[in-house]
Design an enzyme around this catalytic site. Structure first.
Site, PDB file in Angstrom:
ATOM      1  N   ASP A 913     -30.663  35.170   6.231  1.00 34.67           N
ATOM      2  CA  ASP A 913     -29.578  34.252   6.816  1.00 34.67           C
ATOM      3  C   ASP A 913     -29.911  33.694   7.729  1.00 34.67           C
ATOM      4  O   ASP A 913     -31.154  33.951   9.404  1.00 34.67           O
ATOM      5  CB  ASP A 913     -28.215  34.968   7.188  1.00 34.67           C
ATOM      6  CG  ASP A 913     -27.227  34.892   5.624  1.00 34.67           C
ATOM      7  OD1 ASP A 913     -26.986  34.330   5.491  1.00 34.67           O
ATOM      8  OD2 ASP A 913     -27.014  36.752   5.625  1.00 34.67           O
ATOM      9  N   LYS A 982     -16.870  32.086  19.304  1.00 35.07           N
ATOM     10  CA  LYS A 982     -17.522  31.653  18.196  1.00 35.07           C
ATOM     11  C   LYS A 982     -17.535  30.608  16.966  1.00 35.07           C
ATOM     12  O   LYS A 982     -18.199  29.548  16.556  1.00 35.07           O
ATOM     13  CB  LYS A 982     -17.736  32.681  17.870  1.00 35.07           C
ATOM     14  CG  LYS A 982     -18.534  33.130  15.954  1.00 35.07           C
ATOM     15  CD  LYS A 982     -18.506  34.313  15.327  1.00 35.07           C
ATOM     16  CE  LYS A 982     -19.026  33.945  13.422  1.00 35.07           C
ATOM     17  NZ  LYS A 982     -19.604  35.532  13.538  1.00 35.07           N
ATOM     18  N   ASP A1141     -27.576  27.727   3.235  1.00 38.92           N
ATOM     19  CA  ASP A1141     -28.914  28.216   4.442  1.00 38.92           C
ATOM     20  C   ASP A1141     -28.869  29.744   4.118  1.00 38.92           C
ATOM     21  O   ASP A1141     -29.601  30.297   5.298  1.00 38.92           O
ATOM     22  CB  ASP A1141     -28.916  28.133   5.730  1.00 38.92           C
ATOM     23  CG  ASP A1141     -27.354  29.108   6.343  1.00 38.92           C
ATOM     24  OD1 ASP A1141     -26.533  29.290   5.596  1.00 38.92           O
ATOM     25  OD2 ASP A1141     -26.893  28.702   7.687  1.00 38.92           O
TER      26      ASP A1141
END
Length: 1225
Positions: A913, A982, A1141
């Site tokens: 990742d 986050k 991604d």
């Protein structure tokens, strides 16, 4: 009849709502007498009216039920009862408690009067229906089809009339040469404003799109004479200008039939409309002459006129899409005049010259293209199986829902369904015949109806398709517009498959695909080695690709689907009870049309009758039906070679997925030089060529949970709950003291019922999604399968099958593994362990060595999870990704227990990742050293966590503000954490605003148990400002680039254009954000109005354009990086797939993939990306002539200055990325 009854009932209720002698109720209509009364009197009289209204409603329902009305929908009214201790007299009609209310006096008279009115209306309706039936019995004869046009130009009209009445021996051959020499007549002002030929279809009016689709469909159904008749009629009316493509369509139809006279008529109309023939017009004429074996004199005149019109004969063969037969006939005609003529050869294959793809297409150097693990014979049998599936257009799959016991009730329900479906199919065929007869009559009158569209499939095929849709309707119903769109698309897809059969494309595909498999099979070789797209193009030979089929315009598609939905509603009926025979009880509609509100908009909903839903539930049929395109392929997909060719064998598919009705993406792809799309085409083909299989052990465990436990925490939703009970209104005799409390309770019950209903619907949707996924997995358990890919408008890739793919939840990913295994090799087991720890989410801040050590420490838990997943310690269930963790535990257990772990054949995909990948691209664009260090572009011993870094910076700001006495900063002490910030940090890079960020932080703060909730709003407002300030300090270059992109998009959209750009890989991107327009489809059940905001002919939506440009531009960069990695991995022989991604490969190949991933990131950002973007935007938006308006000139000058003001970059060295361990990890 039912509609009339309901309408009169509503009108009657409206009249009854105003009782005589009640000033209080009259005042609500505007009278002023209520002002002289006391408040208590007004309340009492209002209560009387409400009590009487309740009794009237009850009596009205009983009356309608007595008249055998099948269903009545009555809106619920909140009724306030009259206080029992009122001093006023009891209202008329008030019944004692427990007794049936009886009406007296005026109310009874009103109901009796209404009943008389309804009887009269019923009698009038019966007389009207009888008159219509008599009118139908005396059907007037159909109009003859017109052939000779009525021309506006006097010279052309007299010339045509003279030649039609008599002339030379071959009048029509001479006539063609004469009409081709005629100059187009001068256009009127209205006609000169029509769109040029070849303009996007969205620039045509709705009626023009409808007419063009009608003409094209007439050709497909071999009804050219009807198309000619409608064209002649519309040409004579001249209400709307006709386009050249309309005339060319009919020209092509007559050319295929060899009807020269009618073809000349169309040329006359074309010239009369002020149009000039183009390449397709001349191709039709030459094809017709070749079919009729015309004399060289006529052909020579045609070719001479073509050269005078400055049209190249070679371009007819290179630019006009033709079948092999049409090409042969055209060549035969040309060679009568020019015997030595040869069509131009196909251009030599172009090679993409992008510096990013130089190594991909280089023929020198080592080539190790991967082969499939299956032999040629096996692949050929799989191809035949997939071909049968697509020819059938549907797939029957056994449902994994727990089968009920075979009781007599269940068997009777299934038998009833079988009998009803046979009756429904016959009724649907009859209804379709009647509708087609009406449509045919309308077409005979010169109107472009849906008649040819309804003739594309037989009545039986249409009926079966409608019954399949009926089977899949949810109990809560489906919006009419969604149902219409689905039916229109299913009709189009079936028509396309049948056309390919009729045009002999299936046989050509079989021959070509069998040769193509030699490139992929494990036991064959092809020299020299080529990419799949290159080899497929070589196998195409001189014929090239077949003619692409244009999709139907959205208004036509939805209108056809609406017509079919109405046919379904009218034709399908059933007995009220499943036990009673259909001839012994009145039939009720299976579907009914109701209205519902969604987001304050009223929409039409097609809803199944509860009796039908109950019958389906009782029958519990064991099969599910899927469209062929919804199921993974059983053989490798066809390589993508163009924007309209690739993926499925026969079923149509789009290279670029978009909102239905959007055509600007397709037009931009078709305008591209073919070589510029090679990178995207080859990457999509490579992703689709990865073979998959189902992880059987995981599937068995998931099915066990699905049947017995249904654990939502594990992503397995439980069965939907029973129906939500409706709240009950207070009874009319409730005392005032209790009335207010009961009203509050009622409001609360309604809120709870609404929440429960929403939750039940969401749960039903989740359960259905899980059922489809698991049923398909069970269906493909012992098969290899493939997932064809396409992309969105930014270049991000997606699997085409929606239900079973690796792009989904943890459960969906755990069900799949690579069909082709690879030995683990010396380091493969370590990568499996690292991947397992990453899935648990327990050691995100630790080094790789620490993660490996942790995996060894918990090896006993890993083996216990693999051996006893449901009865052991269940360590895997505590993971962030539990099902993938369990699958990895099983793979590790198999490797550890094998005699030689390095030789263990692993099918498990290992993921790598990106570390906040959007910020990685921003940091690389701006060469931002501080930002690069925060997102692991710079080598470090431990992985850097940007979220923790932002939280730490926010905490520094908070302490400073708390010391200065700011109350909200003091309250936040101890609550600023990584979790709180986050989501906002993650989405800032994708364009989240301060408002959206505040909502995200507010949600996180409300989840904190000990945070004082009265400070949530102030705290969220304070924190979002500090988060943005922290990001400004940590990622200064990122914010500068974001601002430049946003401001550029704002100015471009103010100029009236949508933002466009080209990715570094050559993919054209257009943002589909435009002002909303409303499209109306009249008639039928109700007028459908749906909004469209993706049409390039509409003005752009400035807010969406400017907010969407930064995230969409970054998405186009991450898709470019992924495609480059995929292509270079394919050249090295690796199996590679991705979820945006997140890159996947075999455990043994992770080091090679990591190296390629880093190299391609550096190569991508070594290109002058921002400079190229600036040059493109300046050329696209600032190179037009100056506008006459001064304000426009000012905006253009400001845009030009903004586009040239590229943000300055820092000093970060991109080469450091190649040695960064945690860049992708």
């Amino acid at each position: 009849m039912l509609a009339l009854r309901c309408g009169l009932g509503a009108a009657g209720l409206a009249r009854v709502l105003v009782p005589a002698g009640r000033p209080a109720l009259r005042t609500e209509r505007g009278a002023g007498t209520l002002g002289l009364q006391r408040p208590c009197e007004r309340d009492h009289q209002k209560d009387w009216g409400h009590a009487e209204l309740l009794e009237v409603l009850k009596a009205r329902v009983r009356q309608l039920q007595a008249e055998s009305v099948s269903e009545v929908t009555v809106k619920r009214v909140k009724v306030a009862a009259r206080p029992p201790n009122s001093s006023s007299s009891q209202p008329p009609g008030k019944a004692a408690k427990g007794a049936t209310p009886e009406l007296h006096g005026r109310w009874a008279q009103k109901l009796d009067k209404e009943k008389v009115i309804m009887q009269k209306c019923r009698q009038m309706l019966e007389e009207r229906l009888q008159a219509q039936a008599q009118k139908k019995a005396k059907v007037r004869p159909l109009r003859p089809l017109r052939v000779e046009p009525r021309l506006q130009n006097g010279q052309l009209a007299s010339c045509l009339q003279r030649w039609a009445q008599g002339g030379p021996v071959h009048p029509w051959e001479e006539q063609l040469s004469r009409v081709l020499q005629e100059a187009p007549q001068k256009l009127s002002r209205e006609e000169s404003q029509k769109p040029a030929d070849g303009a996007p279809e969205t620039q045509l009016t709705g009626q023009q799109q409808k007419l063009l689709a009608f003409l094209e469909c007439c050709l497909h159904t071999d009804n050219v004479s009807l198309a000619h008749h409608v064209l002649v009629t519309q040409h004579g009316r001249r209400r709307r200008p006709l386009t050249l493509s309309m005339y060319n369509t009919v020209l092509l139809g007559w050319a295929r039939k060899g009807s020269f006279k009618e073809l000349v008529y169309v040329f006359y109309m074309l010239k009369d409309a002020g149009l000039t023939p183009d390449l397709l017009s001349y191709a039709a004429a030459l094809q017709c002459m070749g079919r009729l074996d015309q004399d060289p004199h006529t052909i020579r005149k045609c070719l001479d006129q073509m050269s005078r019109d400055r049209l190249s004969l070679h371009r007819v063969f290179s630019d006009v899409a033709m079948s092999a037969e049409e090409r042969s006939l055209l060549l035969q005609a040309v060679r009568k005049v020019k015997p030595a003529f040869s069509p131009p050869p196909l251009p030599s294959p172009l090679v993409n010259t992008s510096p990013l793809l130089k190594d991909v297409y280089a023929q020198d150097g080592p080539l190790a293209y991967p082969k499939l693990h299956l032999p040629l014979k096996m692949l050929e049998s799989l191809f035949q199986e997939q071909l049968r599936v697509e020819l059938a257009t549907t797939v029957q799959v056994h449902s994994v829902e727990k089968a009920p016991p075979l009781t007599s009730e269940l068997l009777q329900a299934r038998e009833t369904l079988r009998n009803l479906r046979a009756q429904w199919e016959a009724a649907l065929c009859h209804e379709l015949q009647e509708v087609k007869a009406v449509m045919a009559r309308g077409a005979r009158e010169g109107r472009p109806t849906l008649y040819p569209h309804l003739c594309l499939l037989s009545e039986q095929e249409m009926a079966q398709m409608l019954l399949q849709v009926l089977q899949g309707l949810p109990p809560q119903g489906e919006s009419l517009i969604s149902l219409a769109h689905e039916l229109g698309m299913r009709t189009f897809n079936r028509h396309m498959v049948q056309r390919k059969q009729q045009e002999q494309q299936v046989q050509a595909l079989q021959k070509r695909y069998s040769q193509y498999l030699r490139l992929l099979a494990s036991d064959t070789q092809v020299h020299p080695p080529l990419l799949p797209r290159q080899y497929w193009e070589v196998l195409g030979g001189s014929e090239g690709e077949p003619r692409p089929e244009k999709p139907w315009p959205l208004p036509v598609l939805v209108n056809l689907g609406k017509q079919l939905a109405e046919v379904l509603v009218r034709a399908v009926h059933m007995p009220r009870t499943s036990s009673a025979p259909s001839d012994a009880t009145p039939l009720i509609p299976v579907l009914y049309h109701v209205y519902s509100f969604r987001s304050f908009r009223q929409i039409g909903v097609i809803k199944p009758h509860p009796a039908f839903s109950q019958l389906l539930a009782t029958a519990a049929e064991p099969t599910l039906t899927f469209e062929a395109t919804e199921v993974p392929m059983l053989c490798p997909p066809v390589p993508w070679t163009s924007p309209h060719s690739g993926a499925f064998l026969l079923s149509p598919s789009k290279l670029m997925r978009a909102v239905e009705g959007t055509v600007q993406h397709q037009h931009s792809l078709e305008r591209c030089p073919p070589a510029s799309l090679h990178g995207a085409l080859d990457a999509l083909t490579q992703l689709g060529n990865c073979a998959w299989r189902v992880n059987g052990r995981v599937l068995d465990l998931v099915l066990e949970v699905f049947h017995d436990h249904s654990c939502p925490r594990l992503g397995v939703p439980p069965p939907p709950p029973p129906a939500v009970p409706s709240p009950h209104c207070p009874s009319p005799g409730t005392r005032p003291a209790n009335l207010a409390q009961q009203c509050r309770d009622l409001a609360k019950q309604r809120q709870e019922a609404a929440r429960a209903l929403k939750a039940a619907r969401e749960l039903r949707s989740l359960r259905a999604d899980a059922l489809y996924r698991l049923s398909l997995a069970q269906h493909l358990r012992h098969h290899n399968f493939w997932l064809p890919h396409n992309m969105d408008f930014r270049g991000r890739t997606y699997p085409c099958p929606p239900h079973l793919s690796h792009l989904g939840s943890d459960l969906a990913r755990a069900l799949l593994e690579f069909a082709q295994g690879r030995p683990l090799g010396p380091h493969g087991l370590d990568w499996l362990k690292l991947h397992l720890v990453n899935l648990t989410g327990l050691k995100k801040r630790e080094s790789l060595q620490a993660r490996l050590a942790f995996a060894d420490q918990v090896l006993d838990d890993i083996l216990d999870s693999a051996d006893r997943p449901m009865t052991g310690r269940k360590w895997w269930m505590a993971s962030e990704e539990p099902w993938q963790t369990l699958a990895c535990c099983m793979e590790i257990a198999g490797a550890v227990r094998s005699p030689d772990p390095t030789a263990f054949i692993s099918h498990f995909p290992v993921h790598q990742d990106g570390s906040c990948n959007g910020l990685q691209h921003y940091a690389a664009l701006g060469r931002d050293t501080v930002g690069a260090a925060s997102v692991n572009l710079i080598p470090s011993d431990l992985p850097q966590d940007v979220y923790s870094g932002v939280a730490a910076q926010v905490e520094v700001f908070r302490r400073q503000d708390a010391e200065q006495g700011l109350r909200v900063a003091q309250v936040l002490e101890g609550f600023v954490s990584r979790k709180v910030v986050k989501q906002t940090v993650m989405t800032v890079v994708y364009g989240v605003t301060r408002y959206g960020g505040r909502l995200q932080i507010e949600k996180r703060l409300r989840e904190l148990e000990h945070f004082p909730q009265e400070f949530v709003w102030d705290a969220s407002h304070y924190l979002v400002q500090r988060v943005f300030n922290s990001l400004q300090e940590m990622f200064s270059a990122t914010r500068a680039i974001q601002h430049w992109l946003t401001e550029s998009a704002r100015l471009i959209s103010h100029m009236g254009s949508a933002v466009e750009w080209v990715t570094p890989l050559g993919i054209p991107v257009i943002q589909p954000y435009h002002r909303t327009s409303k499209l109306l489809i009249n008639g039928g059940m109700h007028t459908m109005a749906f909004k469209s905001s993706s049409d390039s002919s509409q003005r752009p939506n400035t807010l969406k354009q400017k907010n969407g440009f930064p995230p969409n531009f970054i998405h186009s960069l991450d898709s470019t990086h992924m495609m480059l990695t995929a292509l270079h991995c394919y050249r090295k022989g690796l199996t590679f797939v991705s979820v945006h991604d997140c890159f996947w490969t075999h455990a043994a190949d992770v080091p090679i993939m990591n190296q390629v991933c880093r190299e391609q990131f550096v190569n991508l950002h070594n290109q002058p990306i921002l400079q190229d973007l600036s040059r493109f935007l300046v050329k696209r938006y600032c190179s037009t002539p100056r506008s006459l308006k001064f304000s426009k000139n000012i905006q253009a000058r400001k845009l030009f200055q903004t586009l040239l003001a590229i943000p300055e970059t820092g000093t970060f060295d991109l080469e450091q990325v190649k040695s960064s361990t945690y860049f992708f990890s």
